[in-house]
Design a protein around this motif. Structure first.
Motif, PDB file in Angstrom:
ATOM      1  N   THR A 185       0.836  -1.197   0.000  1.00 62.43           N
ATOM      2  CA  THR A 185       0.000   0.000   0.000  1.00 62.43           C
ATOM      3  C   THR A 185       0.876   1.254   0.000  1.00 62.43           C
ATOM      4  OG1 THR A 185      -1.801  -1.127   1.152  1.00 62.43           O
ATOM      5  CG2 THR A 185      -1.776   1.277   1.281  1.00 62.43           C
ATOM      6  N   LEU A 186       1.880   1.281   0.844  1.00 64.98           N
ATOM      7  CA  LEU A 186       2.769   2.444   0.922  1.00 64.98           C
ATOM      8  C   LEU A 186       3.636   2.584  -0.321  1.00 64.98           C
ATOM      9  CD1 LEU A 186       3.778   2.114   4.669  1.00 64.98           C
ATOM     10  CD2 LEU A 186       2.217   3.804   3.639  1.00 64.98           C
ATOM     11  N   ARG A 187       4.125   1.467  -0.839  1.00 63.77           N
ATOM     12  CA  ARG A 187       4.978   1.513  -2.032  1.00 63.77           C
ATOM     13  C   ARG A 187       4.206   2.031  -3.244  1.00 63.77           C
ATOM     14  NH1 ARG A 187       6.684  -3.933  -3.152  1.00 63.77           N
ATOM     15  NH2 ARG A 187       4.836  -4.093  -4.442  1.00 63.77           N
ATOM     16  N   GLU A 188       2.951   1.557  -3.412  1.00 59.30           N
ATOM     17  CA  GLU A 188       2.158   1.930  -4.583  1.00 59.30           C
ATOM     18  C   GLU A 188       1.280   3.156  -4.333  1.00 59.30           C
ATOM     19  OE1 GLU A 188       0.034  -1.454  -6.075  1.00 59.30           O
ATOM     20  OE2 GLU A 188       1.860  -2.662  -6.206  1.00 59.30           O
ATOM     21  N   ASN A 189       1.214   3.596  -3.080  1.00 60.90           N
ATOM     22  CA  ASN A 189       0.392   4.734  -2.678  1.00 60.90           C
ATOM     23  C   ASN A 189      -1.073   4.531  -3.067  1.00 60.90           C
ATOM     24  OD1 ASN A 189       0.132   7.198  -1.344  1.00 60.90           O
ATOM     25  ND2 ASN A 189       0.211   8.332  -3.274  1.00 60.90           N
ATOM     26  N   ARG A 190      -1.554   3.312  -2.867  1.00 59.67           N
ATOM     27  CA  ARG A 190      -2.945   2.969  -3.162  1.00 59.67           C
ATOM     28  C   ARG A 190      -3.266   1.637  -2.505  1.00 59.67           C
ATOM     29  NH1 ARG A 190      -4.110  -0.926  -6.964  1.00 59.67           N
ATOM     30  NH2 ARG A 190      -2.299  -1.864  -7.932  1.00 59.67           N
ATOM     31  N   ILE A 191      -4.557   1.335  -2.357  1.00 60.20           N
ATOM     32  CA  ILE A 191      -4.962   0.008  -1.915  1.00 60.20           C
ATOM     33  C   ILE A 191      -4.605  -0.946  -3.061  1.00 60.20           C
ATOM     34  CG2 ILE A 191      -6.928  -1.457  -1.256  1.00 60.20           C
ATOM     35  CD1 ILE A 191      -6.315   0.649   0.837  1.00 60.20           C
ATOM     36  N   PRO A 192      -3.897  -2.034  -2.792  1.00 56.92           N
ATOM     37  CA  PRO A 192      -3.364  -2.868  -3.875  1.00 56.92           C
ATOM     38  C   PRO A 192      -4.366  -3.839  -4.515  1.00 56.92           C
ATOM     39  CG  PRO A 192      -2.628  -3.704  -1.774  1.00 56.92           C
ATOM     40  CD  PRO A 192      -3.380  -2.437  -1.494  1.00 56.92           C
ATOM     41  N   PHE A 193      -5.627  -3.475  -4.512  1.00 61.96           N
ATOM     42  CA  PHE A 193      -6.638  -4.245  -5.217  1.00 61.96           C
ATOM     43  C   PHE A 193      -7.798  -3.315  -5.507  1.00 61.96           C
ATOM     44  CE2 PHE A 193      -6.689  -5.246  -0.664  1.00 61.96           C
ATOM     45  CZ  PHE A 193      -7.912  -4.728  -0.279  1.00 61.96           C
ATOM     46  N   GLU A 194      -8.642  -3.713  -6.440  1.00 58.73           N
ATOM     47  CA  GLU A 194      -9.757  -2.873  -6.839  1.00 58.73           C
ATOM     48  C   GLU A 194     -10.881  -2.936  -5.812  1.00 58.73           C
ATOM     49  OE1 GLU A 194     -12.879  -2.560 -10.541  1.00 58.73           O
ATOM     50  OE2 GLU A 194     -10.897  -3.429 -10.907  1.00 58.73           O
ATOM     51  N   LEU A 195     -11.437  -1.793  -5.488  1.00 57.98           N
ATOM     52  CA  LEU A 195     -12.566  -1.713  -4.582  1.00 57.98           C
ATOM     53  C   LEU A 195     -13.776  -1.217  -5.364  1.00 57.98           C
ATOM     54  CD1 LEU A 195     -10.812   0.035  -1.564  1.00 57.98           C
ATOM     55  CD2 LEU A 195     -11.453  -2.360  -1.737  1.00 57.98           C
ATOM     56  N   ASN A 196     -14.869  -1.925  -5.241  1.00 62.39           N
ATOM     57  CA  ASN A 196     -16.095  -1.533  -5.922  1.00 62.39           C
ATOM     58  C   ASN A 196     -17.220  -1.435  -4.914  1.00 62.39           C
ATOM     59  OD1 ASN A 196     -15.114  -1.592  -8.643  1.00 62.39           O
ATOM     60  ND2 ASN A 196     -15.047  -3.816  -8.470  1.00 62.39           N
ATOM     61  N   GLY A 197     -18.016  -0.411  -5.059  1.00 63.09           N
ATOM     62  CA  GLY A 197     -19.174  -0.262  -4.200  1.00 63.09           C
ATOM     63  C   GLY A 197     -20.320  -1.117  -4.715  1.00 63.09           C
ATOM     64  N   ASP A 198     -21.278  -1.340  -3.854  1.00 63.95           N
ATOM     65  CA  ASP A 198     -22.482  -2.065  -4.225  1.00 63.95           C
ATOM     66  C   ASP A 198     -23.253  -1.212  -5.216  1.00 63.95           C
ATOM     67  OD1 ASP A 198     -24.989  -3.268  -4.370  1.00 63.95           O
ATOM     68  OD2 ASP A 198     -25.114  -3.640  -2.222  1.00 63.95           O
ATOM     69  N   PRO A 199     -23.513  -1.703  -6.445  1.00 67.51           N
ATOM     70  CA  PRO A 199     -24.204  -0.892  -7.445  1.00 67.51           C
ATOM     71  C   PRO A 199     -25.607  -0.472  -7.025  1.00 67.51           C
ATOM     72  CG  PRO A 199     -23.962  -3.157  -8.216  1.00 67.51           C
ATOM     73  CD  PRO A 199     -23.181  -3.030  -6.943  1.00 67.51           C
ATOM     74  N   PHE A 200     -26.187  -1.172  -6.056  1.00 70.74           N
ATOM     75  CA  PHE A 200     -27.509  -0.788  -5.572  1.00 70.74           C
ATOM     76  C   PHE A 200     -27.501   0.645  -5.070  1.00 70.74           C
ATOM     77  CE2 PHE A 200     -30.627  -0.225  -2.200  1.00 70.74           C
ATOM     78  CZ  PHE A 200     -31.800  -0.626  -2.838  1.00 70.74           C
ATOM     79  N   TRP A 201     -26.403   1.073  -4.440  1.00 74.30           N
ATOM     80  CA  TRP A 201     -26.340   2.397  -3.823  1.00 74.30           C
ATOM     81  C   TRP A 201     -25.832   3.474  -4.770  1.00 74.30           C
ATOM     82  CZ3 TRP A 201     -29.207   2.509   0.228  1.00 74.30           C
ATOM     83  CH2 TRP A 201     -29.362   1.366   0.981  1.00 74.30           C
ATOM     84  N   SER A 202     -25.590   3.147  -6.036  1.00 74.03           N
ATOM     85  CA  SER A 202     -25.109   4.157  -6.980  1.00 74.03           C
ATOM     86  C   SER A 202     -26.163   5.248  -7.163  1.00 74.03           C
ATOM     87  CB  SER A 202     -24.784   3.518  -8.333  1.00 74.03           C
ATOM     88  OG  SER A 202     -25.982   3.116  -8.980  1.00 74.03           O
ATOM     89  N   GLU A 203     -25.710   6.445  -7.496  1.00 71.68           N
ATOM     90  CA  GLU A 203     -26.631   7.564  -7.708  1.00 71.68           C
ATOM     91  C   GLU A 203     -27.639   7.233  -8.804  1.00 71.68           C
ATOM     92  OE1 GLU A 203     -24.857  11.412  -8.197  1.00 71.68           O
ATOM     93  OE2 GLU A 203     -23.384  11.005  -6.630  1.00 71.68           O
ATOM     94  N   GLU A 204     -27.156   6.599  -9.864  1.00 73.58           N
ATOM     95  CA  GLU A 204     -28.034   6.246 -10.986  1.00 73.58           C
ATOM     96  C   GLU A 204     -29.144   5.296 -10.547  1.00 73.58           C
ATOM     97  OE1 GLU A 204     -27.759   3.887 -15.290  1.00 73.58           O
ATOM     98  OE2 GLU A 204     -25.925   4.503 -14.250  1.00 73.58           O
ATOM     99  N   ASN A 205     -28.803   4.269  -9.802  1.00 70.82           N
ATOM    100  CA  ASN A 205     -29.810   3.309  -9.361  1.00 70.82           C
ATOM    101  C   ASN A 205     -30.768   3.929  -8.345  1.00 70.82           C
ATOM    102  OD1 ASN A 205     -30.893   0.580  -9.504  1.00 70.82           O
ATOM    103  ND2 ASN A 205     -30.246   0.415  -7.373  1.00 70.82           N
ATOM    104  N   GLN A 206     -30.250   4.747  -7.442  1.00 73.40           N
ATOM    105  CA  GLN A 206     -31.111   5.389  -6.452  1.00 73.40           C
ATOM    106  C   GLN A 206     -32.121   6.317  -7.132  1.00 73.40           C
ATOM    107  OE1 GLN A 206     -31.219   4.752  -2.956  1.00 73.40           O
ATOM    108  NE2 GLN A 206     -30.144   3.018  -3.839  1.00 73.40           N
ATOM    109  N   ALA A 207     -31.679   7.038  -8.174  1.00 75.21           N
ATOM    110  CA  ALA A 207     -32.595   7.911  -8.919  1.00 75.21           C
ATOM    111  C   ALA A 207     -33.677   7.075  -9.603  1.00 75.21           C
ATOM    112  CB  ALA A 207     -31.824   8.739  -9.941  1.00 75.21           C
ATOM    113  N   ARG A 208     -33.279   5.953 -10.184  1.00 79.62           N
ATOM    114  CA  ARG A 208     -34.237   5.061 -10.848  1.00 79.62           C
ATOM    115  C   ARG A 208     -35.259   4.527  -9.850  1.00 79.62           C
ATOM    116  NH1 ARG A 208     -34.193  -0.240 -11.152  1.00 79.62           N
ATOM    117  NH2 ARG A 208     -35.441  -1.253 -12.737  1.00 79.62           N
TER     118      ARG A 208
END
Length: 83
Positions: free
Chosen positions: A38-61
Motif C-alpha cells: 500500500t505504501l509503495r504503490e500509494n494505493r490500496i493494492p486491489f480494486e474496490l467496488n461499491g455495491d451498485p444498488f447504492w449508486s446515484e443512478e440506481n437510487q434515482a431510478r
C-alpha cells in the motif's frame, strides 16, 4: 517494533488464518505485506467496488419507480416476461 490491533468477526479471522497458513504466511506477515505494498504503490493494492444498488443512478431510478407506484402508474407483467 509496534503492535497493531484490529477487530474482525471470528469467522473471518479463522478463515484468514487458515488461508495464510495454507500459503506459508503468518497473519502478521500478510498484514505487513499489505501495508508495505500500500505504501509503495500509494494505493490500496486491489480494486474496490461499491455495491451498485447504492449508486446515484440506481437510487434515482428507484425513486422514480417509487413515485410512479405512489401515483398508481404501475405496469402488470407476467412472470414469463421477466425470466
Amino acid at each position: 517494533m509496534a503492535t497493531l490491533s484490529i477487530r474482525m468477526n471470528d469467522e473471518t479471522k479463522t478463515a484468514f488464518e487458515g488461508f495464510c497458513e495454507s500459503i506459508g504466511l503468518t497473519v502478521s506477515a500478510a498484514v505487513n505485506m499489505f501495508a508495505k505494498i500500500t505504501l509503495r504503490e500509494n494505493r490500496i493494492p486491489f480494486e474496490l467496488n461499491g455495491d451498485p444498488f447504492w449508486s446515484e443512478e440506481n437510487q434515482a431510478r428507484l425513486k422514480t419507480s417509487l413515485e410512479h407506484a405512489r401515483q398508481g402508474k404501475l405496469t402488470k407483467h407476467e412472470i414469463s416476461e421477466v425470466l
